[in-house]
Design an enzyme around this catalytic site. Sequence first.
Site, mmCIF file in Angstrom:
data_model
loop_
_atom_site.group_PDB
_atom_site.id
_atom_site.type_symbol
_atom_site.label_atom_id
_atom_site.label_comp_id
_atom_site.label_asym_id
_atom_site.label_seq_id
_atom_site.Cartn_x
_atom_site.Cartn_y
_atom_site.Cartn_z
ATOM 1 N N GLY A 195 -13.039 -4.276 0.010
ATOM 2 C CA GLY A 195 -14.235 -3.730 0.277
ATOM 3 C C GLY A 195 -14.595 -2.689 -0.790
ATOM 4 O O GLY A 195 -15.780 -2.734 -1.413
ATOM 5 N N ARG B 3 0.786 -1.180 0.190
ATOM 6 C CA ARG B 3 0.152 -0.022 0.097
ATOM 7 C C ARG B 3 0.763 1.446 0.060
ATOM 8 O O ARG B 3 0.339 2.142 -0.331
ATOM 9 C CB ARG B 3 -1.067 -0.064 1.018
ATOM 10 C CG ARG B 3 -2.001 -0.863 0.932
ATOM 11 C CD ARG B 3 -3.008 -1.131 2.353
ATOM 12 N NE ARG B 3 -4.012 -2.130 1.996
ATOM 13 C CZ ARG B 3 -4.773 -2.549 2.904
ATOM 14 N NH1 ARG B 3 -4.408 -2.353 4.110
ATOM 15 N NH2 ARG B 3 -5.752 -3.150 2.563
ATOM 16 N N GLY C 133 -8.600 -9.260 -0.784
ATOM 17 C CA GLY C 133 -7.683 -9.558 0.110
ATOM 18 C C GLY C 133 -7.080 -10.892 -0.286
ATOM 19 O O GLY C 133 -5.879 -11.242 -0.585
ATOM 20 N N LYS D 32 -18.346 -17.405 1.679
ATOM 21 C CA LYS D 32 -19.761 -17.388 1.974
ATOM 22 C C LYS D 32 -20.432 -16.899 0.643
ATOM 23 O O LYS D 32 -19.752 -15.733 0.091
ATOM 24 C CB LYS D 32 -20.043 -16.951 3.184
ATOM 25 C CG LYS D 32 -19.644 -17.656 4.200
ATOM 26 C CD LYS D 32 -20.105 -17.193 5.584
ATOM 27 C CE LYS D 32 -19.781 -18.132 6.642
ATOM 28 N NZ LYS D 32 -20.174 -17.305 7.724
HETATM 29 P P1 AMP Z 1 -13.854 -14.405 1.409
HETATM 30 O O1 AMP Z 1 -13.017 -13.658 2.647
HETATM 31 O O2 AMP Z 1 -15.280 -14.746 1.599
HETATM 32 O O3 AMP Z 1 -13.334 -14.244 0.153
HETATM 33 O O4 AMP Z 1 -13.361 -15.970 1.610
HETATM 34 C C1 AMP Z 1 -11.791 -16.461 1.604
HETATM 35 C C2 AMP Z 1 -11.602 -17.382 2.384
HETATM 36 O O5 AMP Z 1 -12.302 -18.551 1.641
HETATM 37 C C3 AMP Z 1 -10.202 -18.212 2.151
HETATM 38 O O6 AMP Z 1 -9.514 -18.204 3.351
HETATM 39 C C4 AMP Z 1 -10.451 -19.761 1.761
HETATM 40 O O7 AMP Z 1 -9.702 -20.488 2.634
HETATM 41 C C5 AMP Z 1 -11.880 -19.900 1.966
HETATM 42 N N1 AMP Z 1 -12.289 -20.922 1.236
HETATM 43 C C6 AMP Z 1 -12.536 -21.008 0.037
HETATM 44 N N2 AMP Z 1 -12.942 -22.244 -0.500
HETATM 45 C C7 AMP Z 1 -13.334 -22.833 0.782
HETATM 46 C C8 AMP Z 1 -14.157 -24.198 0.975
HETATM 47 N N3 AMP Z 1 -14.475 -24.953 -0.139
HETATM 48 N N4 AMP Z 1 -14.345 -24.563 2.389
HETATM 49 C C9 AMP Z 1 -14.025 -23.516 3.320
HETATM 50 N N5 AMP Z 1 -13.333 -22.245 3.156
HETATM 51 C C10 AMP Z 1 -13.101 -21.941 1.747
#
Ligand code: AMP
Length: 396
Positions: free
Chosen positions: A377, A35, A354, A198
């Site tokens: 974000g 950054r 990120g 999610k």
């Molecule tokens: P996000 O912050 O929502 O972009 O999620 C990123 C995180 O999702 C990373 O730390 C990944 O390890 C996790 N992730 C990706 N695929 C899976 C999965 N199939 N099951 C659980 N966690 C996951």
Amino acid sequence: MKNISNISLSGKKVLIRVDFNVPLDENFNITDDSRIQAALPTIKKVIADGGKAIIMSHLGRPKNGFEERFSLKHTVKHLSDLLEKTVQFSSDCIGENTTTDIEKMEDGDVLVLENLRFYSEEKAGDNDFTKQIASLGDVYVNDAFGTAHRAHASTAIIADYFPDNKYFGHLLSNEISSLEKALDKPERPFTAIIGGAKITGKIDVITSLFDKVDNLIIGGGMAYTFAKSMGGNIGNSLVEDEKVELAKSLIADAKTKGVQLLLPSDSVNADDFNNNATIQNSAITNVPNGYMGLDIGSESITRFSNAILESKTIVWNGPMGVFEMENFSNGTKKIGEAICEATKNGAFSLVGGGDSVAAVKQFGFADKVSYISTGGGAMLEYLEGKQLPGVVAIQK
Ligand code: AMP
């Protein structure tokens, strides 16, 4: 765009809002200076013009008042090294001492102000506080994309005090033009890849992208909620039961809108959330009981890669699996490789968020994609079709 490129800042006190919200280790050493690096072109422009660069930022999430671990003084030595010149520090961001520190500046000098968020007024957008920081400069430059989606004192409200002297810095200009290039005038086919844990938090992005893209690829933990909505067995995989109906309706919406929704067809499964767990592969709708899906399988990689390789515009936010664990990093790596290959063949690729940025760096793809966004974000809100207060404040 009101950019600093075509103006002279000679002799001006230039208040630059940057994003120096960098990670520090327990000895306050910077562990990732991306950054700070990203803000250098704007700071160098002010120095080269013979202006006074007054740097404002936040760092971390201080509760109320000074906290040593969130002091911006920890960035000063590194910034001095990068600029190859002495950088001064002011132990406050408003008040008499700061005014005196600024009065002492010569043309071409650089001064870093203390963390704006040591005042709760910064996030509250307090008028009196805004007026005080605004009084420190002749020109306001916003170069902080990471906080462009926030209507804080230093990111948006301050711009009202500079009706004729407010500008985007180089970084923020590049961020906006890259996002505009991808979303407002994309060369087609346009493919978006959304992954991560999610669906919650990405629903608005998915819905908004349906109006823009030709292909929408979904991977990561959220894919299992989609698999469940199709009647599949997903074992112990991550699932948001309250989003199963929503997933079903998103699949229907894609059809109505003529978007090709690409969901994983196969899954790499583990009997524990652990790199050394027992691994097996299955269709994503047939994950055995006792197993959880942690990565996309080889058939999904091929299908997704084919769509990516045919694309002319690609936006990527979120990993395809638990890429932090080596045994579940293959999907994210292979999708990253396909994006690099498509970029080499002339596609425009934009990566943000990120975790996808971390993945791109981990696998050495950073200089093989067209643009890496510095704001997770802020990028998501732009993808959702929202106006960013920090951008609007300069444009209006
Ligand atoms: P996000 O912050 O929502 O972009 O999620 C990123 C995180 O999702 C990373 O730390 C990944 O390890 C996790 N992730 C990706 N695929 C899976 C999965 N199939 N099951 C659980 N966690 C996951």
